[in-house]
Motif scaffolding. Structure first.
Motif, mmCIF file in Angstrom:
data_model
loop_
_atom_site.group_PDB
_atom_site.id
_atom_site.type_symbol
_atom_site.label_atom_id
_atom_site.label_comp_id
_atom_site.label_asym_id
_atom_site.label_seq_id
_atom_site.Cartn_x
_atom_site.Cartn_y
_atom_site.Cartn_z
ATOM 1 N N ARG A 1 1.177 -0.906 0.097
ATOM 2 C CA ARG A 1 0.103 -0.024 -0.048
ATOM 3 C C ARG A 1 0.816 1.078 0.266
ATOM 4 O O ARG A 1 0.375 2.478 -0.630
ATOM 5 C CB ARG A 1 -0.827 0.366 0.967
ATOM 6 C CG ARG A 1 -1.921 -0.932 1.112
ATOM 7 C CD ARG A 1 -2.609 -1.104 2.316
ATOM 8 N NE ARG A 1 -2.637 -1.531 3.468
ATOM 9 C CZ ARG A 1 -2.501 -2.454 4.763
ATOM 10 N NH1 ARG A 1 -3.899 -1.562 5.213
ATOM 11 N NH2 ARG A 1 -2.044 -3.243 5.301
ATOM 12 N N PHE A 2 1.581 1.570 0.754
ATOM 13 C CA PHE A 2 3.062 2.145 0.988
ATOM 14 C C PHE A 2 3.103 2.513 -0.719
ATOM 15 O O PHE A 2 3.616 3.654 -0.878
ATOM 16 C CB PHE A 2 3.947 2.468 2.233
ATOM 17 C CG PHE A 2 5.033 3.980 1.784
ATOM 18 C CD1 PHE A 2 4.383 4.662 2.525
ATOM 19 C CD2 PHE A 2 6.243 3.011 1.443
ATOM 20 C CE1 PHE A 2 5.753 5.743 2.224
ATOM 21 C CE2 PHE A 2 7.074 3.992 1.000
ATOM 22 C CZ PHE A 2 6.924 5.549 1.388
ATOM 23 N N PHE A 3 3.642 1.386 -1.003
ATOM 24 C CA PHE A 3 4.918 1.757 -2.270
ATOM 25 C C PHE A 3 3.692 2.067 -2.941
ATOM 26 O O PHE A 3 4.059 3.064 -3.754
ATOM 27 C CB PHE A 3 5.908 0.667 -2.494
ATOM 28 C CG PHE A 3 6.466 0.417 -1.209
ATOM 29 C CD1 PHE A 3 7.671 0.424 -1.333
ATOM 30 C CD2 PHE A 3 6.202 -0.807 -0.789
ATOM 31 C CE1 PHE A 3 9.043 0.736 -0.938
ATOM 32 C CE2 PHE A 3 7.686 -1.005 0.385
ATOM 33 C CZ PHE A 3 8.773 -0.138 0.649
ATOM 34 N N PHE A 4 2.969 1.611 -3.296
ATOM 35 C CA PHE A 4 1.726 2.166 -4.300
ATOM 36 C C PHE A 4 1.527 3.691 -5.052
ATOM 37 O O PHE A 4 1.743 4.469 -5.542
ATOM 38 C CB PHE A 4 0.639 1.416 -4.795
ATOM 39 C CG PHE A 4 -0.568 1.734 -5.175
ATOM 40 C CD1 PHE A 4 -0.246 1.357 -6.670
ATOM 41 C CD2 PHE A 4 -1.903 2.258 -5.216
ATOM 42 C CE1 PHE A 4 -1.075 1.517 -7.792
ATOM 43 C CE2 PHE A 4 -2.488 2.851 -6.012
ATOM 44 C CZ PHE A 4 -2.585 2.696 -7.915
ATOM 45 N N ARG B 1 -8.690 6.014 1.016
ATOM 46 C CA ARG B 1 -8.230 6.019 2.165
ATOM 47 C C ARG B 1 -9.107 4.599 2.611
ATOM 48 O O ARG B 1 -8.500 3.844 3.225
ATOM 49 C CB ARG B 1 -7.866 7.278 3.184
ATOM 50 C CG ARG B 1 -7.119 8.394 3.459
ATOM 51 C CD ARG B 1 -7.434 9.689 3.833
ATOM 52 N NE ARG B 1 -7.766 8.946 5.280
ATOM 53 C CZ ARG B 1 -6.403 9.698 6.179
ATOM 54 N NH1 ARG B 1 -5.239 10.196 4.859
ATOM 55 N NH2 ARG B 1 -6.754 9.560 7.270
ATOM 56 N N GLU B 2 -10.217 5.112 1.820
ATOM 57 C CA GLU B 2 -10.595 4.356 2.730
ATOM 58 C C GLU B 2 -10.543 2.639 2.248
ATOM 59 O O GLU B 2 -10.147 1.111 2.752
ATOM 60 C CB GLU B 2 -12.794 3.867 2.561
ATOM 61 C CG GLU B 2 -13.828 2.380 2.483
ATOM 62 C CD GLU B 2 -15.027 3.248 2.334
ATOM 63 O OE1 GLU B 2 -15.775 2.157 2.516
ATOM 64 O OE2 GLU B 2 -15.067 3.948 1.922
ATOM 65 N N LEU B 3 -10.458 2.284 0.820
ATOM 66 C CA LEU B 3 -9.459 1.051 0.464
ATOM 67 C C LEU B 3 -8.106 1.324 1.437
ATOM 68 O O LEU B 3 -8.096 -0.436 1.220
ATOM 69 C CB LEU B 3 -8.929 1.093 -1.132
ATOM 70 C CG LEU B 3 -10.028 1.670 -2.170
ATOM 71 C CD1 LEU B 3 -9.358 2.324 -3.307
ATOM 72 C CD2 LEU B 3 -11.059 0.399 -1.961
ATOM 73 N N GLN B 4 -7.747 1.628 1.830
ATOM 74 C CA GLN B 4 -6.607 1.355 1.922
ATOM 75 C C GLN B 4 -6.703 0.822 3.558
ATOM 76 O O GLN B 4 -5.446 0.127 3.985
ATOM 77 C CB GLN B 4 -5.464 2.770 2.438
ATOM 78 C CG GLN B 4 -4.538 3.435 1.238
ATOM 79 C CD GLN B 4 -4.190 4.487 1.485
ATOM 80 O OE1 GLN B 4 -2.482 4.282 1.198
ATOM 81 N NE2 GLN B 4 -4.270 5.052 2.406
ATOM 82 N N ARG B 5 -7.978 1.118 4.061
ATOM 83 C CA ARG B 5 -7.604 0.817 5.568
ATOM 84 C C ARG B 5 -8.308 -1.218 5.117
ATOM 85 O O ARG B 5 -8.401 -1.633 5.987
ATOM 86 C CB ARG B 5 -8.492 1.671 5.997
ATOM 87 C CG ARG B 5 -8.214 2.759 6.757
ATOM 88 C CD ARG B 5 -9.762 3.615 7.373
ATOM 89 N NE ARG B 5 -9.011 4.979 7.931
ATOM 90 C CZ ARG B 5 -9.868 5.843 7.680
ATOM 91 N NH1 ARG B 5 -10.630 6.077 6.637
ATOM 92 N NH2 ARG B 5 -8.957 7.039 8.134
ATOM 93 N N LYS B 6 -9.737 -1.358 4.283
ATOM 94 C CA LYS B 6 -10.144 -2.613 4.187
ATOM 95 C C LYS B 6 -9.016 -3.288 3.586
ATOM 96 O O LYS B 6 -9.537 -4.350 3.979
ATOM 97 C CB LYS B 6 -11.619 -2.120 3.347
ATOM 98 C CG LYS B 6 -12.160 -1.445 4.881
ATOM 99 C CD LYS B 6 -13.804 -1.328 4.132
ATOM 100 C CE LYS B 6 -14.804 -0.428 5.279
ATOM 101 N NZ LYS B 6 -16.141 -0.681 4.584
ATOM 102 N N LEU B 7 -8.466 -3.122 2.336
ATOM 103 C CA LEU B 7 -7.910 -3.865 1.959
ATOM 104 C C LEU B 7 -6.508 -3.767 2.079
ATOM 105 O O LEU B 7 -5.396 -3.322 1.961
ATOM 106 C CB LEU B 7 -8.052 -4.284 -0.274
ATOM 107 C CG LEU B 7 -9.971 -3.379 -0.117
ATOM 108 C CD1 LEU B 7 -9.972 -3.135 -2.225
ATOM 109 C CD2 LEU B 7 -9.900 -5.144 -0.311
ATOM 110 N N SER B 8 -5.222 -4.651 2.511
ATOM 111 C CA SER B 8 -4.242 -5.133 2.430
ATOM 112 C C SER B 8 -3.912 -6.255 1.330
ATOM 113 O O SER B 8 -2.440 -6.543 1.668
ATOM 114 C CB SER B 8 -4.164 -6.225 3.805
ATOM 115 O OG SER B 8 -4.920 -7.495 3.910
ATOM 116 N N ARG B 9 -4.469 -7.009 0.800
ATOM 117 C CA ARG B 9 -3.683 -7.359 -0.656
ATOM 118 C C ARG B 9 -4.077 -7.279 -2.010
ATOM 119 O O ARG B 9 -4.359 -6.332 -2.359
ATOM 120 C CB ARG B 9 -4.205 -8.901 0.002
ATOM 121 C CG ARG B 9 -4.038 -9.441 1.501
ATOM 122 C CD ARG B 9 -4.863 -11.803 1.157
ATOM 123 N NE ARG B 9 -5.088 -12.362 2.280
ATOM 124 C CZ ARG B 9 -5.272 -12.918 2.352
ATOM 125 N NH1 ARG B 9 -5.706 -13.627 2.008
ATOM 126 N NH2 ARG B 9 -4.686 -13.897 3.536
#
Length: 486
Positions: A86-89, A143-151
């Motif tokens: 998530r950070f690198f993207f 930001r919602e995508l970052q919170r809910k998706l980790s893969r």
């Protein structure tokens, strides 16, 4: 005029940081994050300015990977909440968007004849405009995508890195000559494909998140269904064994053991109470969701008082209603777990009014005052376990043109939402539907104006096989030459 070039460069470097912070999820509070971000970015900016004056402006683009990208990546990696794909993207996304704008403004200036005036004013306008659009339309869902998706982020990060290397390799320095027609075509394709690819990635992630939410709701319903099947099986066994129970009680009564018979009846009543599971509302999906979270609240020694007045059929998508209930009750349970057992109490009220408006209210004790952000949502850090998912609730409320409000009042947290029936919103939604034909015509007219205002761009594109024949048909200079021949 070189002062315009240098000032526009400094302006652009400042907005590289701002564009990144729009989507950034910090590990610490925002105040130290902003201080360290701009301190580090300011240091890198000074180093690049000195390098630019020492070796010329062209060195900035060629050495930016080592003088800007790697140091800023290390800085924000230390400040980031996420230390995975998530950070690198996000890093690749913000950097490539900024370099895309840099290259676009550079080409516009060169095609307009140079002089850096177009370079300066276009960057002065386009960077704040892009940040406004990102903040207004993409910040909250991203930001919602970052919170809910980790893969799945690593693959997209590799795509972002590829575009970063492509745009750096094909970039035209400010004072370097423009490439030939083939080079311009390659640059044009890269500039076109990059935003389209990022848009496709974000839409793909959004669909993945929606699937995740639906699967979550289905899993809750499956658990409730399994529990119901177990209850029915136990009830069937009780009914099958009822004649044995009656024979046992008859024997106890014949023996005069009234106390034993009473004890036996009480044990049977307790077993029947365990398998009796009354429906809390008529709607099956909502009932399953409520049952799951009421059981979760009971496991946390939290009492739930419900007032439900809803029919079996609702004028809203059941998944949307379940998203509201799940997030509201989950946050309430998490908040109650921090309180003494005698204070753990949640009040839920849900009603479909006569005008088919769905009203949902959830209240729970909350002794500490809650701060609210500019969007009206609780400004609570995600690791505290309270306030998560409210972005999804707000999105559902906006979908139905409804109202959503959170409030802290005298030691209680109040959650209120009202959904409007779809038929009420049909007419306004029809008016807001975009006219694709008008947009296509406007885009075609804009392309014709740009093509005829920048002769250098027209000459470069007309040199491309096949495409050049089509462009000559809309180039006004072609017809001017014909009239002159006459």
């Amino acid at each position: 005029m070189t002062v315009l070039r240098d000032v526009s460069f400094l302006w652009s470097m400042l907005h590289v940081v701002l564009m990144f912070l729009i989507f950034f999820e910090p590990r610490y509070s925002w105040r130290p994050t902003v201080v360290f971000s701009f301190a580090g970015a300011g240091t890198l900016l000074c180093v690049n300015v000195l390098l630019m004056f020492w070796r010329g402006t062209g060195i900035v683009m060629s050495a930016a990977f080592f003088t800007c990208t790697l140091p800023s990546l290390a800085l924000f990696f230390l400040l980031s909440e996420y230390r995975d794909g998530r950070f690198f993207f996000l890093f690749c996304l913000s950097d490539t968007l900024c370099f895309w704008l840099l290259q676009l403004t550079n080409l516009l200036d060169r095609l307009a004849g140079g002089g850096y005036a177009v370079l300066f004013f276009s960057r002065l306008i386009l960077f704040p405009l892009a940040e406004y659009l990102l903040w207004r339309y993409l910040r909250r869902p991203y930001r919602e995508l970052q919170r809910k998706l980790s893969r799945g982020w690593w693959l997209f990060a590799v795509i972002g890195l590829t575009y970063y290397l492509l745009i750096m390799a094909s970039a035209v320095p400010v004072d370097a000559p423009l490439p030939d027609a083939a080079g311009m075509l390659r640059l044009f394709l890269i500039m076109l494909l990059m935003p389209l690819t990022y848009l496709a990635i974000i839409l793909s992630l959004w669909r993945q998140m929606r699937i995740y939410e639906n699967v979550r709701i289905m899993e809750v319903q499956r658990q409730d269904y399994d529990a119901l099947c177990q209850t029915m099986e136990v009830g069937r066994i009780y009914r099958h064994d009822m004649r044995h129970h009656l024979a046992t009680m008859e024997g106890l009564l014949q023996q005069g053991d009234h106390e034993g018979a009473l004890h036996y009846i009480q044990s049977l009543s307790g077993g029947l109470e365990k398998i009796t599971k009354p429906a809390r509302c008529a709607n099956p999906a909502v009932n399953a969701m409520l049952t799951a979270y009421i059981v979760q609240a009971a496991n946390a020694d939290c009492a739930v008082e419900t007032k439900l007045r809803i029919p079996e059929e609702l004028p809203f998508e059941e998944t949307d209603v379940c998203v509201i209930l799940a997030n509201a009750l989950e946050n309430a349970v998490h908040a109650c777990q921090e309180l003494p057992e005698d204070q753990r109490r949640i009040e839920l009220e849900m009603e479909l009014t006569e005008n088919r408006r769905l009203m949902i209210s959830v209240e729970n004790p909350c002794p500490r005052p809650v701060a609210f952000g500019p969007d009206g949502l609780p400004d609570v850090h995600r690791r505290e376990g309270h306030g998560l998912g409210l972005q999804s609730v707000k999105r559902v409320a906006d979908k139905y043109g409804g109202l959503f409000r959170c409030q802290w009042d005298q030691g209680r947290f109040l959650f209120r939402t009202v959904l409007m029936p779809p038929e009420v919103r049909a007419a306004p939604e029809e008016k807001r539907r975009p006219n694709r034909a008008a947009a296509a015509i406007a885009a075609a007219l804009a392309f014709l104006v740009i093509l005829n205002c920048f002769p250098a761009l027209a000459d470069a594109l007309e040199a491309v096989p096949v495409l050049g024949l089509l462009l000559r048909a809309v180039d006004l200079r072609t017809y001017a030459l014909v009239f002159g021949g006459r």
